[in-house]
Design a protein around this motif. Structure first.
Motif, PDB file in Angstrom:
ATOM      1  N   GLY A  38       0.820  -1.194   0.000  1.00  0.00           N
ATOM      2  CA  GLY A  38       0.000   0.000   0.000  1.00  0.00           C
ATOM      3  C   GLY A  38       0.856   1.246   0.000  1.00  0.00           C
ATOM      4  N   GLY A  39       0.195   2.368   0.127  1.00  0.00           N
ATOM      5  CA  GLY A  39       0.868   3.652   0.108  1.00  0.00           C
ATOM      6  C   GLY A  39       1.151   4.172   1.499  1.00  0.00           C
ATOM      7  N   ILE A  40       1.199   5.465   1.590  1.00  0.00           N
ATOM      8  CA  ILE A  40       1.552   6.127   2.845  1.00  0.00           C
ATOM      9  C   ILE A  40       0.539   5.814   3.945  1.00  0.00           C
ATOM     10  CG2 ILE A  40       0.381   8.325   2.382  1.00  0.00           C
ATOM     11  CD1 ILE A  40       3.907   8.107   3.798  1.00  0.00           C
ATOM     12  N   HIS A  65      10.938   0.937   1.665  1.00  0.00           N
ATOM     13  CA  HIS A  65       9.926   1.457   0.755  1.00  0.00           C
ATOM     14  C   HIS A  65      10.374   1.227  -0.684  1.00  0.00           C
ATOM     15  CE1 HIS A  65      12.883   4.677   0.747  1.00  0.00           C
ATOM     16  NE2 HIS A  65      12.365   5.081  -0.409  1.00  0.00           N
ATOM     17  N   ALA A  66       9.460   1.439  -1.586  1.00  0.00           N
ATOM     18  CA  ALA A  66       9.757   1.433  -3.016  1.00  0.00           C
ATOM     19  C   ALA A  66       9.119   2.681  -3.591  1.00  0.00           C
ATOM     20  CB  ALA A  66       9.183   0.188  -3.679  1.00  0.00           C
ATOM     21  N   TYR A  73       5.522   3.159  -2.189  1.00  0.00           N
ATOM     22  CA  TYR A  73       4.887   1.878  -1.892  1.00  0.00           C
ATOM     23  C   TYR A  73       5.572   1.257  -0.687  1.00  0.00           C
ATOM     24  CZ  TYR A  73       2.907   2.312  -6.542  1.00  0.00           C
ATOM     25  OH  TYR A  73       2.237   2.773  -7.648  1.00  0.00           O
ATOM     26  N   PHE A  74       4.762   0.664   0.171  1.00  0.00           N
ATOM     27  CA  PHE A  74       5.247  -0.014   1.358  1.00  0.00           C
ATOM     28  C   PHE A  74       4.619  -1.397   1.402  1.00  0.00           C
ATOM     29  CE2 PHE A  74       5.130   4.508   2.212  1.00  0.00           C
ATOM     30  CZ  PHE A  74       6.362   4.761   2.801  1.00  0.00           C
ATOM     31  N   THR A  75       5.361  -2.379   1.907  1.00  0.00           N
ATOM     32  CA  THR A  75       4.774  -3.700   2.111  1.00  0.00           C
ATOM     33  C   THR A  75       4.566  -3.919   3.607  1.00  0.00           C
ATOM     34  OG1 THR A  75       6.910  -4.799   2.199  1.00  0.00           O
ATOM     35  CG2 THR A  75       5.823  -4.700   0.042  1.00  0.00           C
TER      36      THR A  75
END
Length: 93
Positions: A38-40, A65-66, A73-75
């Motif tokens: 997802g995002g922030i 992050h990516a 993007y974060f997992t």
């Protein structure tokens, strides 16, 4: 000779099996509803940090992050591992 604890053992076995089933169900329902990437907003949910703090950590490359274009993007798994790795040892009193 009849074991007086046999009935208790059976009941405890049943309770243990029921608890295992409940835990497996709860783990399955939370992971299926939660996005893996997802995002922030996802990062805020997991870390409980503000957007400004998260952006600062991203800028300093201190949080996993990516980035694709302007989007971060974060997992979930990486963020949870990052939070866990920051735990401090408890003080002995």
């Amino acid at each position: 000779m009849h074991n007086p604890f046999e009935a208790i053992d059976r009941r405890l076995d049943n309770l243990e099996a029921l608890l295992v089933e409940i835990v497996e169900h709860l783990r399955g329902s939370t992971s299926s509803n939660a996005p893996e990437m997802g995002g922030i907003e996802l990062a805020q949910e997991i870390t409980r940090l503000s957007k400004a703090r998260l952006y600062a950590l991203v800028s300093a490359r201190q949080i996993p992050h990516a980035k694709r274009g302007n989007k971060l993007y974060f997992t979930r798994a990486e963020l949870q591992a990052w939070v866990t790795s920051g735990k401090r040892a408890s003080r002995g009193k």
